[in-house]
Design a protein around this motif. Structure first.
Motif, PDB file in Angstrom:
ATOM      1  N   GLN A   3      68.101 -40.445 -20.757  1.00  0.00           N
ATOM      2  CA  GLN A   3      67.311 -41.222 -19.795  1.00  0.00           C
ATOM      3  C   GLN A   3      67.912 -42.605 -19.618  1.00  0.00           C
ATOM      4  O   GLN A   3      68.586 -43.129 -20.509  1.00  0.00           O
ATOM      5  CB  GLN A   3      65.871 -41.383 -20.291  1.00  0.00           C
ATOM      6  CG  GLN A   3      65.054 -40.107 -20.266  1.00  0.00           C
ATOM      7  CD  GLN A   3      63.616 -40.359 -20.703  1.00  0.00           C
ATOM      8  OE1 GLN A   3      63.370 -41.008 -21.714  1.00  0.00           O
ATOM      9  NE2 GLN A   3      62.678 -39.853 -19.926  1.00  0.00           N
ATOM     10  N   LEU A   4      67.644 -43.188 -18.470  1.00  0.00           N
ATOM     11  CA  LEU A   4      68.000 -44.581 -18.197  1.00  0.00           C
ATOM     12  C   LEU A   4      66.705 -45.377 -18.187  1.00  0.00           C
ATOM     13  O   LEU A   4      65.803 -45.080 -17.409  1.00  0.00           O
ATOM     14  CB  LEU A   4      68.714 -44.710 -16.864  1.00  0.00           C
ATOM     15  CG  LEU A   4      70.027 -43.944 -16.722  1.00  0.00           C
ATOM     16  CD1 LEU A   4      70.593 -44.144 -15.315  1.00  0.00           C
ATOM     17  CD2 LEU A   4      71.036 -44.385 -17.771  1.00  0.00           C
ATOM     18  N   LEU A   5      66.640 -46.385 -19.038  1.00  0.00           N
ATOM     19  CA  LEU A   5      65.417 -47.170 -19.184  1.00  0.00           C
ATOM     20  C   LEU A   5      65.689 -48.585 -18.698  1.00  0.00           C
ATOM     21  O   LEU A   5      66.462 -49.325 -19.307  1.00  0.00           O
ATOM     22  CB  LEU A   5      64.978 -47.168 -20.648  1.00  0.00           C
ATOM     23  CG  LEU A   5      64.748 -45.771 -21.249  1.00  0.00           C
ATOM     24  CD1 LEU A   5      64.454 -45.879 -22.743  1.00  0.00           C
ATOM     25  CD2 LEU A   5      63.621 -45.056 -20.528  1.00  0.00           C
ATOM     26  N   GLU A   6      65.044 -48.953 -17.597  1.00  0.00           N
ATOM     27  CA  GLU A   6      65.238 -50.265 -17.011  1.00  0.00           C
ATOM     28  C   GLU A   6      64.154 -51.224 -17.466  1.00  0.00           C
ATOM     29  O   GLU A   6      63.021 -50.823 -17.724  1.00  0.00           O
ATOM     30  CB  GLU A   6      65.215 -50.179 -15.481  1.00  0.00           C
ATOM     31  CG  GLU A   6      66.303 -49.315 -14.900  1.00  0.00           C
ATOM     32  CD  GLU A   6      65.792 -48.424 -13.812  1.00  0.00           C
ATOM     33  OE1 GLU A   6      66.556 -48.053 -12.908  1.00  0.00           O
ATOM     34  OE2 GLU A   6      64.597 -48.071 -13.856  1.00  0.00           O
ATOM     35  N   SER A   7      64.506 -52.494 -17.504  1.00  0.00           N
ATOM     36  CA  SER A   7      63.532 -53.536 -17.822  1.00  0.00           C
ATOM     37  C   SER A   7      64.017 -54.850 -17.244  1.00  0.00           C
ATOM     38  O   SER A   7      65.182 -54.973 -16.841  1.00  0.00           O
ATOM     39  CB  SER A   7      63.343 -53.667 -19.339  1.00  0.00           C
ATOM     40  OG  SER A   7      64.563 -53.999 -19.964  1.00  0.00           O
ATOM     41  N   GLY A   8      63.108 -55.815 -17.194  1.00  0.00           N
ATOM     42  CA  GLY A   8      63.485 -57.159 -16.788  1.00  0.00           C
ATOM     43  C   GLY A   8      63.020 -57.588 -15.423  1.00  0.00           C
ATOM     44  O   GLY A   8      63.223 -58.740 -15.038  1.00  0.00           O
ATOM     45  N   GLY A   9      62.408 -56.696 -14.670  1.00  0.00           N
ATOM     46  CA  GLY A   9      61.916 -57.088 -13.362  1.00  0.00           C
ATOM     47  C   GLY A   9      60.705 -58.000 -13.474  1.00  0.00           C
ATOM     48  O   GLY A   9      60.189 -58.247 -14.563  1.00  0.00           O
ATOM     49  N   GLY A  10      60.274 -58.515 -12.341  1.00  0.00           N
ATOM     50  CA  GLY A  10      59.098 -59.374 -12.335  1.00  0.00           C
ATOM     51  C   GLY A  10      59.004 -60.189 -11.078  1.00  0.00           C
ATOM     52  O   GLY A  10      59.702 -59.929 -10.089  1.00  0.00           O
ATOM     53  N   LEU A  11      58.130 -61.176 -11.132  1.00  0.00           N
ATOM     54  CA  LEU A  11      57.896 -62.086 -10.013  1.00  0.00           C
ATOM     55  C   LEU A  11      58.553 -63.422 -10.316  1.00  0.00           C
ATOM     56  O   LEU A  11      58.356 -63.983 -11.402  1.00  0.00           O
ATOM     57  CB  LEU A  11      56.393 -62.269  -9.805  1.00  0.00           C
ATOM     58  CG  LEU A  11      55.954 -63.307  -8.778  1.00  0.00           C
ATOM     59  CD1 LEU A  11      56.422 -62.915  -7.378  1.00  0.00           C
ATOM     60  CD2 LEU A  11      54.432 -63.480  -8.823  1.00  0.00           C
ATOM     61  N   VAL A  12      59.317 -63.928  -9.358  1.00  0.00           N
ATOM     62  CA  VAL A  12      60.017 -65.186  -9.555  1.00  0.00           C
ATOM     63  C   VAL A  12      60.038 -65.941  -8.232  1.00  0.00           C
ATOM     64  O   VAL A  12      60.010 -65.326  -7.163  1.00  0.00           O
ATOM     65  CB  VAL A  12      61.443 -64.937 -10.083  1.00  0.00           C
ATOM     66  CG1 VAL A  12      62.286 -64.196  -9.058  1.00  0.00           C
ATOM     67  CG2 VAL A  12      62.119 -66.224 -10.515  1.00  0.00           C
ATOM     68  N   GLN A  13      60.086 -67.239  -8.319  1.00  0.00           N
ATOM     69  CA  GLN A  13      60.177 -68.047  -7.108  1.00  0.00           C
ATOM     70  C   GLN A  13      61.610 -68.071  -6.586  1.00  0.00           C
ATOM     71  O   GLN A  13      62.565 -67.900  -7.356  1.00  0.00           O
ATOM     72  CB  GLN A  13      59.712 -69.472  -7.382  1.00  0.00           C
ATOM     73  CG  GLN A  13      58.208 -69.602  -7.588  1.00  0.00           C
ATOM     74  CD  GLN A  13      57.774 -71.058  -7.661  1.00  0.00           C
ATOM     75  OE1 GLN A  13      58.535 -71.920  -8.090  1.00  0.00           O
ATOM     76  NE2 GLN A  13      56.538 -71.326  -7.256  1.00  0.00           N
ATOM     77  N   ALA A  23      69.287 -49.355 -20.237  1.00  0.00           N
ATOM     78  CA  ALA A  23      69.802 -48.743 -21.457  1.00  0.00           C
ATOM     79  C   ALA A  23      69.769 -47.227 -21.333  1.00  0.00           C
ATOM     80  O   ALA A  23      68.735 -46.647 -20.959  1.00  0.00           O
ATOM     81  CB  ALA A  23      68.968 -49.187 -22.650  1.00  0.00           C
ATOM     82  N   ALA A  24      70.875 -46.618 -21.655  1.00  0.00           N
ATOM     83  CA  ALA A  24      70.956 -45.159 -21.646  1.00  0.00           C
ATOM     84  C   ALA A  24      70.591 -44.640 -23.022  1.00  0.00           C
ATOM     85  O   ALA A  24      71.220 -45.018 -24.016  1.00  0.00           O
ATOM     86  CB  ALA A  24      72.355 -44.705 -21.267  1.00  0.00           C
ATOM     87  N   SER A  25      69.552 -43.816 -23.071  1.00  0.00           N
ATOM     88  CA  SER A  25      69.122 -43.267 -24.352  1.00  0.00           C
ATOM     89  C   SER A  25      69.572 -41.818 -24.466  1.00  0.00           C
ATOM     90  O   SER A  25      69.789 -41.138 -23.473  1.00  0.00           O
ATOM     91  CB  SER A  25      67.600 -43.345 -24.467  1.00  0.00           C
ATOM     92  OG  SER A  25      66.988 -42.505 -23.494  1.00  0.00           O
ATOM     93  N   GLY A  26      69.668 -41.345 -25.700  1.00  0.00           N
ATOM     94  CA  GLY A  26      70.103 -39.978 -25.911  1.00  0.00           C
ATOM     95  C   GLY A  26      71.507 -39.949 -26.485  1.00  0.00           C
ATOM     96  O   GLY A  26      72.064 -40.958 -26.906  1.00  0.00           O
ATOM     97  N   SER A  27      72.089 -38.767 -26.465  1.00  0.00           N
ATOM     98  CA  SER A  27      73.385 -38.563 -27.096  1.00  0.00           C
ATOM     99  C   SER A  27      74.519 -38.951 -26.138  1.00  0.00           C
ATOM    100  O   SER A  27      75.278 -38.109 -25.667  1.00  0.00           O
ATOM    101  CB  SER A  27      73.506 -37.089 -27.512  1.00  0.00           C
ATOM    102  OG  SER A  27      74.719 -36.856 -28.171  1.00  0.00           O
ATOM    103  N   VAL A  28      74.646 -40.271 -25.893  1.00  0.00           N
ATOM    104  CA  VAL A  28      75.644 -40.759 -24.949  1.00  0.00           C
ATOM    105  C   VAL A  28      76.978 -40.965 -25.657  1.00  0.00           C
ATOM    106  O   VAL A  28      77.042 -41.687 -26.640  1.00  0.00           O
ATOM    107  CB  VAL A  28      75.188 -42.074 -24.298  1.00  0.00           C
ATOM    108  CG1 VAL A  28      76.267 -42.604 -23.347  1.00  0.00           C
ATOM    109  CG2 VAL A  28      73.869 -41.880 -23.567  1.00  0.00           C
ATOM    110  N   PHE A  29      78.019 -40.340 -25.165  1.00  0.00           N
ATOM    111  CA  PHE A  29      79.354 -40.535 -25.737  1.00  0.00           C
ATOM    112  C   PHE A  29      80.044 -41.726 -25.085  1.00  0.00           C
ATOM    113  O   PHE A  29      80.645 -42.543 -25.780  1.00  0.00           O
ATOM    114  CB  PHE A  29      80.192 -39.271 -25.554  1.00  0.00           C
ATOM    115  CG  PHE A  29      81.600 -39.395 -26.062  1.00  0.00           C
ATOM    116  CD1 PHE A  29      82.666 -39.627 -25.194  1.00  0.00           C
ATOM    117  CD2 PHE A  29      81.865 -39.296 -27.422  1.00  0.00           C
ATOM    118  CE1 PHE A  29      83.954 -39.754 -25.672  1.00  0.00           C
ATOM    119  CE2 PHE A  29      83.152 -39.428 -27.913  1.00  0.00           C
ATOM    120  CZ  PHE A  29      84.194 -39.648 -27.042  1.00  0.00           C
ATOM    121  N   SER A  30      79.966 -41.803 -23.769  1.00  0.00           N
ATOM    122  CA  SER A  30      80.594 -42.932 -23.082  1.00  0.00           C
ATOM    123  C   SER A  30      79.964 -43.099 -21.700  1.00  0.00           C
ATOM    124  O   SER A  30      79.367 -42.174 -21.157  1.00  0.00           O
ATOM    125  CB  SER A  30      82.098 -42.735 -22.932  1.00  0.00           C
ATOM    126  OG  SER A  30      82.375 -41.627 -22.093  1.00  0.00           O
TER     127      SER A  30
END
Length: 122
Positions: A3-13, A23-30
């Protein structure tokens, strides 16, 4: 399951900054190619910034000089540092990846995250 897990969005002026993480979770080789796309209300999804498999970065003309894409291979994570944000940067930002998975060995070339909302107020 990868899975790809995104974060960091929000409201900004307008004029502010945000940093998105994917972040890529799971058995990622590259990580091969990875990038960020965005979709504004009523518009098509567009590429914002990306790494090619050769490590070359590409940016949409509208974000050049303001956004920076980077990656941490050890953490299987890609970042998007956004500065001097404008109201027209508002939208849902999606991470996209082309990954080599170790178990079972395979390539996942069209993975998408769930999206994170970025809203820039004027």
């Amino acid at each position: 399951q990868v899975q790809l897990l995104e974060s960091g969005g929000g409201l900004v002026q307008a004029g502010g900054s945000l940093r998105l993480s994917c972040a890529a979770s799971g058995s990622v080789f590259s990580m091969n190619a990875m990038g960020w796309h965005r979709q504004a209300p009523g518009k098509q999804r567009e590429l914002v910034a990306s790494f090619t498999s050769g490590g070359i970065t590409n940016y949409a003309d509208s974000v050049k000089g303001r956004f920076t894409i980077s990656r941490d291979n050890a953490k299987n994570t890609v970042y998007l540092q956004m500065t001097s944000l404008k109201p027209e940067d508002t939208g849902v930002y999606y991470c996209h990846a082309d990954l080599i998975i170790a178990t079972p060995w395979r390539r996942e070339h069209d993975l998408w995250g769930q999206g994170t909302q970025v809203t820039v107020s004027s």
